[in-house]
Write a protein that holds these residues in place. Sequence first.
Motif, mmCIF file in Angstrom:
data_model
loop_
_atom_site.group_PDB
_atom_site.id
_atom_site.type_symbol
_atom_site.label_atom_id
_atom_site.label_comp_id
_atom_site.label_asym_id
_atom_site.label_seq_id
_atom_site.Cartn_x
_atom_site.Cartn_y
_atom_site.Cartn_z
ATOM 1 N N VAL A 26 7.814 24.776 -22.867
ATOM 2 C CA VAL A 26 6.771 25.779 -22.713
ATOM 3 C C VAL A 26 5.698 25.288 -21.755
ATOM 4 O O VAL A 26 5.491 24.091 -21.578
ATOM 5 N N SER A 27 5.009 26.234 -21.151
ATOM 6 C CA SER A 27 3.830 25.988 -20.338
ATOM 7 C C SER A 27 2.651 26.532 -21.125
ATOM 8 O O SER A 27 2.746 27.606 -21.722
ATOM 9 N N VAL A 28 1.558 25.787 -21.135
ATOM 10 C CA VAL A 28 0.374 26.208 -21.871
ATOM 11 C C VAL A 28 -0.752 26.500 -20.890
ATOM 12 O O VAL A 28 -1.032 25.702 -19.996
ATOM 13 N N THR A 29 -1.366 27.645 -21.058
ATOM 14 C CA THR A 29 -2.554 28.000 -20.288
ATOM 15 C C THR A 29 -3.637 28.459 -21.261
ATOM 16 O O THR A 29 -3.339 28.859 -22.392
ATOM 17 N N GLY A 33 -10.748 30.806 -23.875
ATOM 18 C CA GLY A 33 -10.611 30.081 -25.135
ATOM 19 C C GLY A 33 -9.338 30.360 -25.902
ATOM 20 O O GLY A 33 -9.115 29.779 -26.962
ATOM 21 N N ALA A 34 -8.495 31.250 -25.396
ATOM 22 C CA ALA A 34 -7.241 31.567 -26.081
ATOM 23 C C ALA A 34 -6.077 30.839 -25.406
ATOM 24 O O ALA A 34 -5.960 30.840 -24.182
ATOM 25 N N GLN A 35 -5.236 30.217 -26.214
ATOM 26 C CA GLN A 35 -4.074 29.493 -25.705
ATOM 27 C C GLN A 35 -2.876 30.439 -25.610
ATOM 28 O O GLN A 35 -2.608 31.187 -26.528
ATOM 29 N N THR A 36 -2.183 30.378 -24.480
ATOM 30 C CA THR A 36 -0.984 31.180 -24.273
ATOM 31 C C THR A 36 0.168 30.257 -23.906
ATOM 32 O O THR A 36 0.022 29.399 -23.040
ATOM 33 N N GLU A 37 1.307 30.410 -24.577
ATOM 34 C CA GLU A 37 2.511 29.644 -24.252
ATOM 35 C C GLU A 37 3.506 30.551 -23.553
ATOM 36 O O GLU A 37 3.723 31.677 -23.972
ATOM 37 N N GLY A 73 -5.851 18.844 -27.115
ATOM 38 C CA GLY A 73 -6.644 18.477 -28.276
ATOM 39 C C GLY A 73 -6.378 19.327 -29.500
ATOM 40 O O GLY A 73 -6.828 19.000 -30.574
ATOM 41 N N GLY A 74 -5.637 20.414 -29.362
ATOM 42 C CA GLY A 74 -5.437 21.332 -30.465
ATOM 43 C C GLY A 74 -4.468 20.816 -31.500
ATOM 44 O O GLY A 74 -3.722 19.887 -31.274
ATOM 45 N N GLY A 75 -4.461 21.434 -32.652
ATOM 46 C CA GLY A 75 -3.566 21.039 -33.739
ATOM 47 C C GLY A 75 -2.297 21.860 -33.726
ATOM 48 O O GLY A 75 -1.905 22.428 -32.722
#
Length: 101
Positions: A26-29, A33-37, A73-75
């Motif tokens: 996956v790519s994370v952007t 403030g919202a994470q999208t994979e 840094g996210g869980g």
Amino acid sequence: MMGGGMMQNFSEETTDITTGSDTQYVSVTFDNGAQTETALSLSDLKADDIIQYTLKTDTAEAEKITLGFGSFGGGGMGGGGRGQGKAPAGDAAASGSATGK
């Protein structure tokens, strides 16, 4: 002085990981403030990409490989061991390995 960003220091230490048919890529952007994979494939990974990987419990097989921009840094990353690395200058996509630099 550098402002607020996270500095990444890499060493020459390497870590070999394997991938299986069920490994997720996956790519994370982040936007507002919202994470999208976004789903990727192994062939989307290129030399010198910085990745994070989650290993299956008690193995060197990747459960998930995440291509992102250093914001790890996210869980929510359960499972086995975790690591971060820089893909080697060779054909990382074909070998399925990452250099833990």
